[in-house]
Design a protein around this motif. Sequence first.
Motif, short mmCIF file in Angstrom:
data_model
loop_
_atom_site.label_atom_id
_atom_site.label_comp_id
_atom_site.label_asym_id
_atom_site.label_seq_id
_atom_site.Cartn_x
_atom_site.Cartn_y
_atom_site.Cartn_z
N HIS A 146 0.83 -1.21 0.00
CA HIS A 146 0.00 0.00 0.00
C HIS A 146 0.86 1.26 0.00
CE1 HIS A 146 -3.34 2.66 0.99
NE2 HIS A 146 -2.58 3.17 1.96
N ILE A 147 1.88 1.29 0.88
CA ILE A 147 2.74 2.47 0.96
C ILE A 147 3.53 2.65 -0.32
CG2 ILE A 147 4.65 3.54 2.21
CD1 ILE A 147 1.96 3.45 3.71
N ALA A 148 4.04 1.56 -0.89
CA ALA A 148 4.80 1.64 -2.14
C ALA A 148 3.94 2.18 -3.27
CB ALA A 148 5.36 0.26 -2.51
N SER A 149 2.70 1.70 -3.35
CA SER A 149 1.80 2.16 -4.42
C SER A 149 1.49 3.65 -4.28
CB SER A 149 0.49 1.36 -4.39
OG SER A 149 0.73 0.00 -4.68
N GLU A 150 1.21 4.07 -3.06
CA GLU A 150 0.90 5.48 -2.82
C GLU A 150 2.11 6.37 -3.11
OE1 GLU A 150 -2.13 6.92 -1.89
OE2 GLU A 150 -2.80 4.92 -2.50
N ALA A 151 3.30 5.92 -2.67
CA ALA A 151 4.51 6.72 -2.88
C ALA A 151 4.86 6.81 -4.37
CB ALA A 151 5.67 6.12 -2.10
N ASN A 152 4.78 5.69 -5.08
CA ASN A 152 5.09 5.70 -6.51
C ASN A 152 4.09 6.55 -7.29
OD1 ASN A 152 7.33 4.11 -6.23
ND2 ASN A 152 6.37 2.23 -6.93
N ARG A 153 2.84 6.52 -6.86
CA ARG A 153 1.83 7.34 -7.53
C ARG A 153 2.15 8.82 -7.29
NH1 ARG A 153 -2.19 5.41 -5.09
NH2 ARG A 153 -2.62 3.78 -6.61
N GLU A 154 2.52 9.17 -6.07
CA GLU A 154 2.85 10.55 -5.77
C GLU A 154 4.12 10.99 -6.50
OE1 GLU A 154 2.60 12.94 -1.70
OE2 GLU A 154 4.40 11.67 -1.75
N ASP A 155 5.11 10.09 -6.59
CA ASP A 155 6.38 10.42 -7.24
C ASP A 155 6.32 10.28 -8.76
OD1 ASP A 155 7.44 10.87 -4.76
OD2 ASP A 155 8.35 8.87 -4.57
N LYS A 156 5.16 9.78 -9.25
CA LYS A 156 4.98 9.57 -10.70
C LYS A 156 6.09 8.68 -11.28
CE LYS A 156 2.53 13.94 -11.55
NZ LYS A 156 2.36 14.29 -10.13
N CYS A 157 6.28 7.54 -10.62
CA CYS A 157 7.30 6.60 -11.08
C CYS A 157 6.83 5.18 -10.82
CB CYS A 157 8.64 6.86 -10.39
SG CYS A 157 8.64 6.45 -8.63
N THR A 158 7.59 4.23 -11.31
CA THR A 158 7.31 2.82 -11.07
C THR A 158 8.57 2.15 -10.53
OG1 THR A 158 7.92 2.25 -13.33
CG2 THR A 158 5.59 2.71 -12.92
N GLY A 159 8.44 0.89 -10.18
CA GLY A 159 9.61 0.15 -9.70
C GLY A 159 9.58 -0.08 -8.21
N HIS A 160 10.65 -0.66 -7.70
CA HIS A 160 10.73 -1.01 -6.29
C HIS A 160 10.84 0.23 -5.41
CE1 HIS A 160 11.09 -5.31 -6.95
NE2 HIS A 160 11.99 -5.09 -7.87
N PHE A 161 10.08 0.22 -4.33
CA PHE A 161 10.17 1.28 -3.33
C PHE A 161 10.91 0.78 -2.10
CE2 PHE A 161 8.48 3.68 0.32
CZ PHE A 161 8.76 4.97 -0.10
N TRP A 162 10.71 -0.51 -1.77
CA TRP A 162 11.36 -1.10 -0.60
C TRP A 162 12.62 -1.84 -1.00
CZ3 TRP A 162 9.57 0.86 3.66
CH2 TRP A 162 8.23 1.29 3.72
N GLU A 163 13.57 -1.87 -0.09
CA GLU A 163 14.87 -2.47 -0.33
C GLU A 163 14.78 -3.95 -0.64
OE1 GLU A 163 18.83 -1.26 1.93
OE2 GLU A 163 17.66 -2.69 3.10
N GLY A 164 13.82 -4.62 -0.07
CA GLY A 164 13.65 -6.06 -0.25
C GLY A 164 12.68 -6.57 0.79
N ARG A 165 12.82 -7.83 1.15
CA ARG A 165 11.97 -8.38 2.20
C ARG A 165 12.20 -7.66 3.53
NH1 ARG A 165 12.12 -14.58 3.14
NH2 ARG A 165 14.15 -14.00 3.96
N PHE A 166 11.17 -7.57 4.31
CA PHE A 166 11.35 -6.98 5.62
C PHE A 166 12.22 -7.90 6.49
CE2 PHE A 166 7.66 -9.74 6.13
CZ PHE A 166 7.83 -10.30 7.40
N LYS A 167 12.96 -7.29 7.39
CA LYS A 167 13.80 -8.04 8.32
C LYS A 167 12.99 -8.35 9.57
CE LYS A 167 17.99 -7.54 11.16
NZ LYS A 167 19.10 -6.64 11.56
#
Length: 320
Positions: A146-167
């Motif tokens: 959810h956060i990645a989708s919202e951030a990418n929409r706001e930044d007008k970009c696509t691709g990975h937002f998070w570094e990888g799997r959560f620790k």
Amino acid sequence: MTKARSSLISIDATPYYHCVSRCVRRSFLCGYDEHAQQSYEHRREWIEKRLFALAGAFCIDVCAYAIMSNHYHVVFHINADKAKHLTQHDVIERWLAFHQGPSLVQRFMQGDELSEAETERCGEIIEVWRERLTSISWFMRLLNQHIASEANREDKCTGHFWEGRFKSQALLDEKALAAAMAYVDLNPVRAAIADTPETSSFTSVKARINAIENDKTDVEGLFPFVGNPRENMPEGIPFQLMDYLELVDWTGRQCREDKCGHIDNRTPEILNRLGFDSVEWLDAYKHEEKGTLIGTESSIKDALPLLGRKRLCGFRLPAN
């Protein structure tokens, strides 16, 4: 080497886990990006709102959290007993709060007459959802997607937002739980973003202090403190809230003065109860993010077979 999530999270080993997610490259979760000269402070509210919404649906309690500029920390408690006692309708309502359900389940909720095979299949689906309501992996997936989708929409970009799997780190005993919660709540102080816990925005410790100032005992969405372990103990964190706040305040002052080697002579009662002295406590606090298992050596040994692991690893806390 990446470990299977089943070897990191097992309700049979412990219900408590410390999880961390970090943004990829220079992406900002929130805060002010000096490089881009842009503020992302409003994203703190995104993640806090989503965190509490998911906690309200899942059978997973939030013990502590801190939302930083490019990562966030959460300490979770998996409430398996709560999930077991949910009715089928409860499970459906909780799961469909964040998903689209199949027409079969929708018919079941509407009270439509189902065949024996349909009823059996519906029951199977509900039990899968019941299990997922205690899954930290599913919780974090719905949070991060959810956060990645919202951030990418706001930044007008696509691709990975998070570094990888959560620790994730298994917190195998009370010592590990206390160290992890204090580590999380003091993130802004340690990063010199805030001077005190009560001024550390978007942290669980600030939320708890605000509740006290408003004459409230609990914070909606946070797992409550219920005092020292005893018979007929209610669900909650096994410490006194005021002891914990004193512990956080004391630990924060040691972190700022650590280069001078200063250790406060006053030791919170909770340290004595958990079997720490001040030096041991600070050592546990400083090494909180090391390893995937945190606990005394006996706690780690007991947890290894439950996690399907053989090697004695993790950060070992001193025994009482």
